[in-house]
Scaffold this motif. Sequence first.
Motif, short mmCIF file in Angstrom:
data_model
loop_
_atom_site.label_atom_id
_atom_site.label_comp_id
_atom_site.label_asym_id
_atom_site.label_seq_id
_atom_site.Cartn_x
_atom_site.Cartn_y
_atom_site.Cartn_z
N GLU A 148 1.04 -1.56 -0.07
CA GLU A 148 -0.08 -0.06 -0.73
C GLU A 148 0.81 1.59 -0.10
N ARG A 149 2.07 0.87 0.17
CA ARG A 149 3.11 2.38 0.51
C ARG A 149 3.84 2.45 -1.37
N LYS A 173 2.93 5.40 -3.15
CA LYS A 173 2.97 6.98 -2.76
C LYS A 173 4.72 6.52 -2.48
N ALA A 174 5.24 6.08 -2.64
CA ALA A 174 6.96 6.20 -2.57
C ALA A 174 6.99 6.54 -3.97
N GLY A 203 5.86 8.27 -5.68
CA GLY A 203 4.90 9.66 -5.94
C GLY A 203 5.12 11.02 -5.26
N SER A 204 6.98 10.70 -4.48
CA SER A 204 7.10 11.03 -2.95
C SER A 204 8.66 12.26 -3.88
N THR A 232 4.87 2.03 -10.95
CA THR A 232 6.06 3.33 -11.37
C THR A 232 6.28 3.13 -12.58
N PRO A 248 9.75 9.49 2.70
CA PRO A 248 10.17 10.18 1.90
C PRO A 248 10.01 11.80 2.45
#
Length: 267
Positions: A19-20, A23-24, A26-27, A57, A206
């Motif tokens: 789930e991370r 987010k990683a 997009g950091s 990604t 992040p």
Amino acid sequence: MSRIASIVAPLFVPADRPERFVKAAGSGADAVILDLEDAVSPDRKEAARSALDAGFTDLPVIVRVNAAGTPWFEDDLAAVARLPIAAVMLPKADHAAPLARVAAVAPVIALVETVRGIADARAVASGGHVERLAFGSVDYAADLGCDHVRVALAAARAELVVASRLANLPQPLDGVTTDVADAAITQDDARHARALGFGGKLLIHPRQVPATRAGFMPGRDEIRWAERVLGSGDGAAAVDGAMVDEPVRIRARALLDRAERLSRLEQ
């Protein structure tokens, strides 16, 4: 320049926390390192391998496997062999046999994090199996029994930079900043690493990404200096009262290249 060579701010993410992953990515990091090793407890290794993914990604996805000789190494390699990843990061990279084994699966980033690894860094770098070196500074300090401070790590850092240059590898990646709360500390560490000849830095949170990019980004005065140097023609010339020749121009070109690459990350 290859994608691995140009990485400046790669971010670790525990591989058992899918789930991370997005987010990683997009950091603002320029690569994501899915970690099967230190960030994953032994009872979660299988779940972490099952969660590996490279499709979340367009950034380079790197997988840090468990070290050769551990109970998880072979299963880790089998898992990454099925994925279109950019590289495998091999911890405890201090002898050639595991590097050759991993290089048969994917490009290798050798994480040097033991006293033996530093002693053998030139052989590791020049053995033909490694795309880039990285410094596991926390593990190295534990192995040596020293504090995780600049003066104690200076010789090891210098050796990795020299080993990389002798093997014609990209500038290595520096180790992590353990303080994840104060971005100023990360930025200062990144500036220190750049001054020593490192090309990037491993990150564990992040919020360290912008600070690291800022630390490696040349300042306006440096960029203007480099432009003046490259505008001085060929041969020996005086720029700002200092003598300039080809070695200085090489440094100026490298500085402008880094500024351009980091500026593209902002877009």
